[in-house]
Design a protein around this motif. Structure first.
Motif, mmCIF file in Angstrom:
data_model
loop_
_atom_site.group_PDB
_atom_site.id
_atom_site.type_symbol
_atom_site.label_atom_id
_atom_site.label_comp_id
_atom_site.label_asym_id
_atom_site.label_seq_id
_atom_site.Cartn_x
_atom_site.Cartn_y
_atom_site.Cartn_z
ATOM 1 N N ALA A 60 12.851 62.368 45.505
ATOM 2 C CA ALA A 60 12.891 63.568 46.348
ATOM 3 C C ALA A 60 14.118 63.547 47.262
ATOM 4 O O ALA A 60 14.719 64.592 47.528
ATOM 5 C CB ALA A 60 11.617 63.688 47.179
ATOM 6 N N ASP A 61 14.510 62.367 47.740
ATOM 7 C CA ASP A 61 15.717 62.244 48.563
ATOM 8 C C ASP A 61 16.952 62.620 47.750
ATOM 9 O O ASP A 61 17.864 63.279 48.244
ATOM 10 C CB ASP A 61 15.879 60.813 49.088
ATOM 11 N N ILE A 62 16.973 62.185 46.495
ATOM 12 C CA ILE A 62 18.108 62.477 45.616
ATOM 13 C C ILE A 62 18.175 63.963 45.298
ATOM 14 O O ILE A 62 19.253 64.558 45.288
ATOM 15 C CB ILE A 62 18.023 61.629 44.329
ATOM 16 N N ALA A 63 17.007 64.582 45.058
ATOM 17 C CA ALA A 63 16.982 66.014 44.778
ATOM 18 C C ALA A 63 17.485 66.811 45.982
ATOM 19 O O ALA A 63 18.194 67.806 45.824
ATOM 20 C CB ALA A 63 15.567 66.448 44.399
ATOM 21 N N ALA A 64 17.153 66.363 47.189
ATOM 22 C CA ALA A 64 17.568 67.071 48.399
ATOM 23 C C ALA A 64 19.037 66.844 48.727
ATOM 24 O O ALA A 64 19.712 67.748 49.218
ATOM 25 C CB ALA A 64 16.702 66.625 49.583
ATOM 26 N N SER A 65 19.525 65.640 48.463
ATOM 27 C CA SER A 65 20.901 65.306 48.809
ATOM 28 C C SER A 65 21.451 64.315 47.781
ATOM 29 O O SER A 65 21.394 63.106 47.993
ATOM 30 C CB SER A 65 20.943 64.700 50.216
ATOM 31 N N PHE A 122 13.811 56.223 30.924
ATOM 32 C CA PHE A 122 12.526 56.490 31.571
ATOM 33 C C PHE A 122 12.761 57.379 32.772
ATOM 34 O O PHE A 122 13.901 57.658 33.147
ATOM 35 C CB PHE A 122 11.819 55.190 31.974
ATOM 36 N N ILE A 123 11.680 57.840 33.375
ATOM 37 C CA ILE A 123 11.756 58.689 34.554
ATOM 38 C C ILE A 123 11.108 57.952 35.716
ATOM 39 O O ILE A 123 10.024 57.385 35.570
ATOM 40 C CB ILE A 123 11.060 60.044 34.308
ATOM 41 N N VAL A 124 11.783 57.967 36.864
ATOM 42 C CA VAL A 124 11.225 57.443 38.105
ATOM 43 C C VAL A 124 10.746 58.641 38.917
ATOM 44 O O VAL A 124 11.479 59.616 39.072
ATOM 45 C CB VAL A 124 12.265 56.628 38.900
ATOM 46 N N THR A 125 9.514 58.567 39.407
ATOM 47 C CA THR A 125 8.938 59.669 40.181
ATOM 48 C C THR A 125 8.397 59.182 41.508
ATOM 49 O O THR A 125 8.020 58.021 41.647
ATOM 50 C CB THR A 125 7.819 60.374 39.374
ATOM 51 N N ASP A 126 8.365 60.095 42.473
ATOM 52 C CA ASP A 126 7.685 59.836 43.738
ATOM 53 C C ASP A 126 6.625 60.904 43.978
ATOM 54 O O ASP A 126 6.208 61.154 45.089
ATOM 55 C CB ASP A 126 8.674 59.755 44.903
ATOM 56 N N MET A 127 6.207 61.553 42.905
ATOM 57 C CA MET A 127 5.195 62.603 42.869
ATOM 58 C C MET A 127 5.688 63.940 43.434
ATOM 59 O O MET A 127 4.965 64.903 43.414
ATOM 60 C CB MET A 127 3.906 62.189 43.593
ATOM 61 N N LYS A 128 6.924 63.973 43.944
ATOM 62 C CA LYS A 128 7.528 65.221 44.415
ATOM 63 C C LYS A 128 8.705 65.624 43.539
ATOM 64 O O LYS A 128 8.953 66.805 43.353
ATOM 65 C CB LYS A 128 8.023 65.076 45.863
ATOM 66 N N ALA A 129 9.427 64.632 43.033
ATOM 67 C CA ALA A 129 10.595 64.879 42.192
ATOM 68 C C ALA A 129 10.732 63.737 41.198
ATOM 69 O O ALA A 129 10.126 62.675 41.375
ATOM 70 C CB ALA A 129 11.858 64.985 43.047
ATOM 71 N N ASP A 130 11.481 63.999 40.139
ATOM 72 C CA ASP A 130 11.712 63.000 39.090
ATOM 73 C C ASP A 130 13.211 62.756 38.939
ATOM 74 O O ASP A 130 14.020 63.656 39.154
ATOM 75 C CB ASP A 130 11.182 63.495 37.739
ATOM 76 N N THR A 131 13.553 61.517 38.531
ATOM 77 C CA THR A 131 14.938 61.171 38.242
ATOM 78 C C THR A 131 14.995 60.448 36.903
ATOM 79 O O THR A 131 14.277 59.464 36.704
ATOM 80 C CB THR A 131 15.529 60.255 39.339
ATOM 81 N N ASN A 132 15.812 60.958 35.990
ATOM 82 C CA ASN A 132 16.009 60.312 34.692
ATOM 83 C C ASN A 132 16.882 59.075 34.864
ATOM 84 O O ASN A 132 17.896 59.122 35.555
ATOM 85 C CB ASN A 132 16.673 61.267 33.703
ATOM 86 N N VAL A 133 16.476 57.990 34.215
ATOM 87 C CA VAL A 133 17.183 56.719 34.331
ATOM 88 C C VAL A 133 17.504 56.193 32.943
ATOM 89 O O VAL A 133 16.671 56.269 32.031
ATOM 90 C CB VAL A 133 16.327 55.675 35.094
ATOM 91 N N THR A 134 18.704 55.638 32.787
ATOM 92 C CA THR A 134 19.110 54.931 31.579
ATOM 93 C C THR A 134 19.467 53.516 31.983
ATOM 94 O O THR A 134 20.164 53.306 32.977
ATOM 95 C CB THR A 134 20.328 55.611 30.925
ATOM 96 N N TYR A 135 18.961 52.558 31.218
ATOM 97 C CA TYR A 135 19.227 51.141 31.502
ATOM 98 C C TYR A 135 19.508 50.436 30.192
ATOM 99 O O TYR A 135 18.852 50.689 29.189
ATOM 100 C CB TYR A 135 18.011 50.513 32.198
#
Length: 149
Positions: free
Chosen positions: A43-48, A78-91
Motif C-alpha cells: 500500500a505504501d508503494i501504491a501511494a508513493s 509471486f505477489i506480496v500483499t498487505d490486504m490493501k494493495a498487491d505488488t508483483n515480485v520476480t526473484y
C-alpha cells in the motif's frame, strides 16, 4: 608571536574535534543513503512508488495462488500483499525452505524501469508463530490484525 594559553589551546582542540566529527557524520550519511534499504508495504508503494533502482525492503504476505516458477525453475514469480494493495515480485535464486503462500516475507530489491519489483534476497518466517515485526506492523496499519507473539 604570543604563545596561546592552555585554556585557549583546549578550546581550539575541542572545536577542531567537533568539526571533524560533524564532517565524518555528513560523509557517512551521504554514503549510507545509497545503501540503505527502506521497508515498504504494498500500500505504501501504491501511494508513493520508489524510484527505479532504489533499493527497498518490500514486506507482506505471499498471496495465495500466485506463486509460479516459469522456465528453468530458478525464477520465481509471486505477489506480496498487505490486504490493501498487491505488488508483483520476480526473484531468481534459491528460495528459503520456509517460503510459501500465505506466509510472511520480506524481499529486498528494487523496481526496474518497467515497474517490476526484482528481488535479490528473500526472507521468510522461521516458525509458525513468528512474523517479521515490520510485516506485522504494516498489516496491522492496513487494518489486518496479526496474531504474532
Amino acid at each position: 608571536m604570543a604563545v596561546a594559553k592552555p585554556k585557549q589551546q583546549r578550546l581550539v582542540l575541542a572545536l577542531a574535534a567537533v568539526a571533524v566529527l560533524a564532517a565524518a557524520g555528513v560523509i557517512a550519511s551521504f554514503a549510507l543513503q545509497d545503501t540503505a534499504a527502506y521497508f515498504k508495504a504494498p500500500a505504501d508503494i501504491a501511494a508513493s512508488p520508489p524510484a527505479p533502482g532504489q533499493t527497498i525492503r518490500l514486506g507482506g504476505l505471499v498471496k495465495t495462488g500466485t506463486v509460479t516458477r516459469p522456465g528453468d525453475g530458478l525464477e520465481l514469480h509471486f505477489i506480496v500483499t498487505d490486504m490493501k494493495a498487491d505488488t508483483n515480485v520476480t526473484y531468481r535464486g534459491l528460495v528459503p525452505d520456509l517460503f510459501r503462500e500465505g506466509q510472511g516475507v520480506i524481499a529486498t530489491g528494487s523496481f526496474d524501469a518497467q515497474g517490476v519489483f526484482r528481488a535479490q534476497e528473500l526472507l521468510a518466517k522461521h516458525d509458525e508463530k513468528y512474523m517479521p515485526p515490520e510485516v506485522a506492523k504494516a498489516l496491522e496499519k492496513q487494518g489486518h490484525p496479526v496474531n504474532a507473539s
